[in-house]
Design an enzyme around this catalytic site. Sequence first.
Site, PDB file in Angstrom:
ATOM      1  N   HIS A 162      14.391   9.410  14.938  1.00 43.37           N
ATOM      2  CA  HIS A 162      14.772  10.767  14.953  1.00 43.37           C
ATOM      3  C   HIS A 162      14.984  11.221  13.307  1.00 43.37           C
ATOM      4  O   HIS A 162      15.431  10.655  12.673  1.00 43.37           O
ATOM      5  CB  HIS A 162      16.149  10.884  15.622  1.00 43.37           C
ATOM      6  CG  HIS A 162      16.391  12.311  16.080  1.00 43.37           C
ATOM      7  ND1 HIS A 162      16.777  13.213  15.385  1.00 43.37           N
ATOM      8  CD2 HIS A 162      16.000  13.108  17.202  1.00 43.37           C
ATOM      9  CE1 HIS A 162      16.809  14.668  15.926  1.00 43.37           C
ATOM     10  NE2 HIS A 162      16.289  14.202  17.063  1.00 43.37           N
ATOM     11  N   ASP A 173      14.882  10.651  24.293  1.00 47.46           N
ATOM     12  CA  ASP A 173      13.683  10.799  25.233  1.00 47.46           C
ATOM     13  C   ASP A 173      13.195   9.350  25.794  1.00 47.46           C
ATOM     14  O   ASP A 173      12.411   9.182  26.903  1.00 47.46           O
ATOM     15  CB  ASP A 173      12.517  11.254  24.444  1.00 47.46           C
ATOM     16  CG  ASP A 173      12.583  12.827  24.149  1.00 47.46           C
ATOM     17  OD1 ASP A 173      13.186  13.453  25.214  1.00 47.46           O
ATOM     18  OD2 ASP A 173      11.893  13.166  23.140  1.00 47.46           O
TER      19      ASP A 173
HETATM   20  N1  CMC Z   1       7.758   3.852  15.273  1.00 46.66           N
HETATM   21  C1  CMC Z   1       7.744   2.931  14.243  1.00 46.66           C
HETATM   22  N2  CMC Z   1       7.812   3.375  12.894  1.00 46.66           N
HETATM   23  C2  CMC Z   1       8.721   4.719  12.808  1.00 46.66           C
HETATM   24  C3  CMC Z   1       8.765   5.423  13.703  1.00 46.66           C
HETATM   25  C4  CMC Z   1       8.404   4.766  15.046  1.00 46.66           C
HETATM   26  N3  CMC Z   1       8.799   5.691  16.416  1.00 46.66           N
HETATM   27  N4  CMC Z   1       9.426   6.604  13.642  1.00 46.66           N
HETATM   28  C5  CMC Z   1       9.603   6.394  12.151  1.00 46.66           C
HETATM   29  N5  CMC Z   1       8.842   5.454  11.632  1.00 46.66           N
HETATM   30  C6  CMC Z   1       8.797   4.864  10.320  1.00 46.66           C
HETATM   31  C7  CMC Z   1       7.930   5.636   9.537  1.00 46.66           C
HETATM   32  O1  CMC Z   1       6.679   5.088   9.636  1.00 46.66           O
HETATM   33  C8  CMC Z   1       8.409   5.938   8.096  1.00 46.66           C
HETATM   34  O2  CMC Z   1       8.185   4.503   7.477  1.00 46.66           O
HETATM   35  P1  CMC Z   1       7.852   4.355   6.068  1.00 46.66           P
HETATM   36  O3  CMC Z   1       9.426   4.869   5.290  1.00 46.66           O
HETATM   37  O4  CMC Z   1       7.525   3.151   5.469  1.00 46.66           O
HETATM   38  O5  CMC Z   1       6.860   5.249   5.566  1.00 46.66           O
HETATM   39  C9  CMC Z   1      10.013   5.620   8.458  1.00 46.66           C
HETATM   40  O6  CMC Z   1      10.147   5.198   9.516  1.00 46.66           O
HETATM   41  C10 CMC Z   1      10.424   7.198   8.376  1.00 46.66           C
HETATM   42  O7  CMC Z   1       9.825   8.043   9.468  1.00 46.66           O
HETATM   43  P2  CMC Z   1       9.308   9.426   9.111  1.00 46.66           P
HETATM   44  O8  CMC Z   1       8.114   9.845   9.771  1.00 46.66           O
HETATM   45  O9  CMC Z   1       9.416   9.931   7.675  1.00 46.66           O
HETATM   46  O10 CMC Z   1      10.539  10.059   9.769  1.00 46.66           O
HETATM   47  P3  CMC Z   1      10.682  11.738  10.301  1.00 46.66           P
HETATM   48  O11 CMC Z   1      12.151  12.085  10.116  1.00 46.66           O
HETATM   49  O12 CMC Z   1       9.916  12.701   9.500  1.00 46.66           O
HETATM   50  O13 CMC Z   1      10.247  11.503  11.667  1.00 46.66           O
HETATM   51  C11 CMC Z   1      10.232  11.409  14.274  1.00 46.66           C
HETATM   52  C12 CMC Z   1      11.151  11.621  12.856  1.00 46.66           C
HETATM   53  C13 CMC Z   1      11.129  11.499  15.553  1.00 46.66           C
HETATM   54  C14 CMC Z   1       8.904  12.534  14.302  1.00 46.66           C
HETATM   55  C15 CMC Z   1       9.678   9.739  14.204  1.00 46.66           C
HETATM   56  O14 CMC Z   1      10.574   9.015  14.122  1.00 46.66           O
HETATM   57  C16 CMC Z   1       8.820   9.591  15.559  1.00 46.66           C
HETATM   58  O15 CMC Z   1       7.428   9.764  15.223  1.00 46.66           O
HETATM   59  N6  CMC Z   1       9.315   9.018  16.589  1.00 46.66           N
HETATM   60  C17 CMC Z   1       8.416   8.982  17.446  1.00 46.66           C
HETATM   61  C18 CMC Z   1       8.405  10.121  18.390  1.00 46.66           C
HETATM   62  C19 CMC Z   1       9.510  10.658  19.117  1.00 46.66           C
HETATM   63  O16 CMC Z   1      10.163   9.756  19.579  1.00 46.66           O
HETATM   64  N7  CMC Z   1      10.030  11.659  19.162  1.00 46.66           N
HETATM   65  C20 CMC Z   1      11.381  12.210  19.746  1.00 46.66           C
HETATM   66  C21 CMC Z   1      12.313  12.852  18.842  1.00 46.66           C
HETATM   67  S1  CMC Z   1      13.856  12.924  19.892  1.00 46.66           S
HETATM   68  C22 CMC Z   1      13.435  14.321  20.913  1.00 46.66           C
HETATM   69  C23 CMC Z   1      13.280  15.646  20.227  1.00 46.66           C
HETATM   70  O17 CMC Z   1      14.299  16.157  19.479  1.00 46.66           O
HETATM   71  O18 CMC Z   1      12.360  16.163  19.980  1.00 46.66           O
END
Ligand code: CMC
Length: 431
Positions: A308, A366
Site C-alpha cells: 500500500h 483488497d
Molecule cells: N508485489 C511485489 N513487490 C511489490 C509490491 C507487490 N504487490 N508492491 C510493492 N512492491 C515493491 C516494489 O517493487 C518496490 O520495490 P523496490 O523498492 O525494490 O523498487 C517497493 O515494493 C515499493 O513499491 P512502490 O511501487 O514504490 O510502492 P507504491 O507506494 O508506489 O505502490 C501499490 C503501492 C499499492 C501501488 C503497490 O504496492 C502495488 O502495486 N500493489 C499491488 C496492487 C494492489 O494491491 N493495490 C491495492 C491497494 S489497496 C486498495 C486501494 O486503496 O486502492
Amino acid sequence: MTDPAKTATLSFDGKSFELPMYSPTAGPDVVDIRKLYADAGVFTYDPGFTSTASCDSTITYIDGGEGVLLHRGYPIDQLASKSHYLEVCYLLLYGELPTAAQLEDFETRVTRHTMIHEQMHNFFRGFRRDAHPMATMVGVVGAMSAFYHDSTDINDPWQREVASIRLIAKMPTIAAMAYKYSIGQPFNYPRNDLDYAANFLHMCFAVPAEKYEVNPILSRAMDRIFILHADHEQNASTSTVRLASSSGANPFACIAAGIACLWGPAHGGANQACLEMLKEIGSVDRIPEYIERAKDKNDPFRLMGFGHRVYKNFDPRAKVMKQSADEVLDLLGVDNNPLLQVAKELERIALQDEYFADKKLFPNVDFYSGIILEAMGFPTSMFTPIFALSRTVGWISQWKEMIGDPQMKIGRPRQLYLGETQRDYVNVEDR
Ligand code: CMC
C-alpha cells in the site's frame, strides 16, 4: 486555516524565502508553498504527490506507519464492528454521528431514491452483454446528469444535497443492474423493506422464478465491505473527483471520473486482479514460483492485493476484513475451495518472507475482500463495482467539502518540462 505556527526557510542562489508552516490536528506539519512561484520563481516537483497535500480536510485521517484510519475521528474497527454503512455515510457527509431521529430521516431519504429513472433501463440495454460492469457503471453514472437535471447546479446547496443522496441511493441499483445485464438476467427493482446491504444482495442474486432470502451473516459481511471501503482520504480516485469538480463539473460527471480512476489495477481494480492472480497460480505448489517472480526486479509481476502507498505497517481495514472472511468462509463451508486454499497459503508464505517484510508488504483490504466476494458468489468482474458503490459516499463527502471551501481553485499542476525548446517548423520535403 489558523495562523502559521512557524516558518520554513528555502535557500538557493544566495536568496532565502520564508514559507509559512501549518500544524494539523494530527499528522505531519505542512509547508505552504502556494506563493512560492510568485515570490521565488520556482516550482516544486512531486510526481505521484508523495509529499504534497492537495487540500485541507476534516473527513478522514490515516497514519500509515501506525496502521490508523479514522473517519471524523472514529477508528475504522469501531465503525466496522458497532456501526452500519448508512450511519457511516451520515458521519462522513455531515461530520457527526446522527441521533436516532436524524438517522431515521437519512435512511428514509436514501431508500426513497433507490430506483433509477425507468428510461435508464434502455440505456443499459445499449451496452454489449460482455461489457465489464465498470465500463457500464462509468457510462450510466455519467448519464445520470442527463436524467437528473434538477440536481446538477453545484452552486445550489439543496441541489448538492439531492445529488449526494441520489448517488448513494442509486449506486447499488446501478451496480446490480450492470451485473444482471452482463449475465442476461432480468433486473430486480430495489426493495425498500431491506437494509442497504441486504437490498444490494437481493438485486444481485434474486431471480423472479424463486424466492430469495438474504442471509443476515452475508448481508452483515456485505455491509462491512461497504464500510471498509467508504473513504480513504486523498487517494487517486478521490483526487480525481476533486480535480474534475474543481472545474465546476456536475457531481454525476465527477463521480463517473472517480469510477474510471478506481478501475485501474493499482487502485480499486486490485481486488479483481488479485483473484485473477490466485486463479492463475491455481494450486498451492505453484506459489513459490510466483513469490520468486514478485521478487524479481526484471519481472513486472507483483503480488496483487499486497502493499500500500500509505500503510507501511498493516492495513487496519484488512484486519477487520480478514475476520469477516473467516466468518463468511466458515458459514458457507467453502474451506476446500482451491482458490481460497491458494489465498490462505499465499498469505502465510508472503508474511514469512524477508523480501515482503523488508519492503513492508502485507495483504491489503483488497486481498481479503476478493476472497469474501468470491465465496459469496460474485464474479471477479463485480469486485471493483462493489468498491465503487462503497466509495461513492467518500467521493461525495470530499466533493461537498471542496465545494464549500472558500479556498477552492481549479486544480492545475505545474510540470518539469524536459522537451525541446523552441525550434522552427521544417517542411515535409526537407525532413
Ligand atoms: N508485489 C511485489 N513487490 C511489490 C509490491 C507487490 N504487490 N508492491 C510493492 N512492491 C515493491 C516494489 O517493487 C518496490 O520495490 P523496490 O523498492 O525494490 O523498487 C517497493 O515494493 C515499493 O513499491 P512502490 O511501487 O514504490 O510502492 P507504491 O507506494 O508506489 O505502490 C501499490 C503501492 C499499492 C501501488 C503497490 O504496492 C502495488 O502495486 N500493489 C499491488 C496492487 C494492489 O494491491 N493495490 C491495492 C491497494 S489497496 C486498495 C486501494 O486503496 O486502492
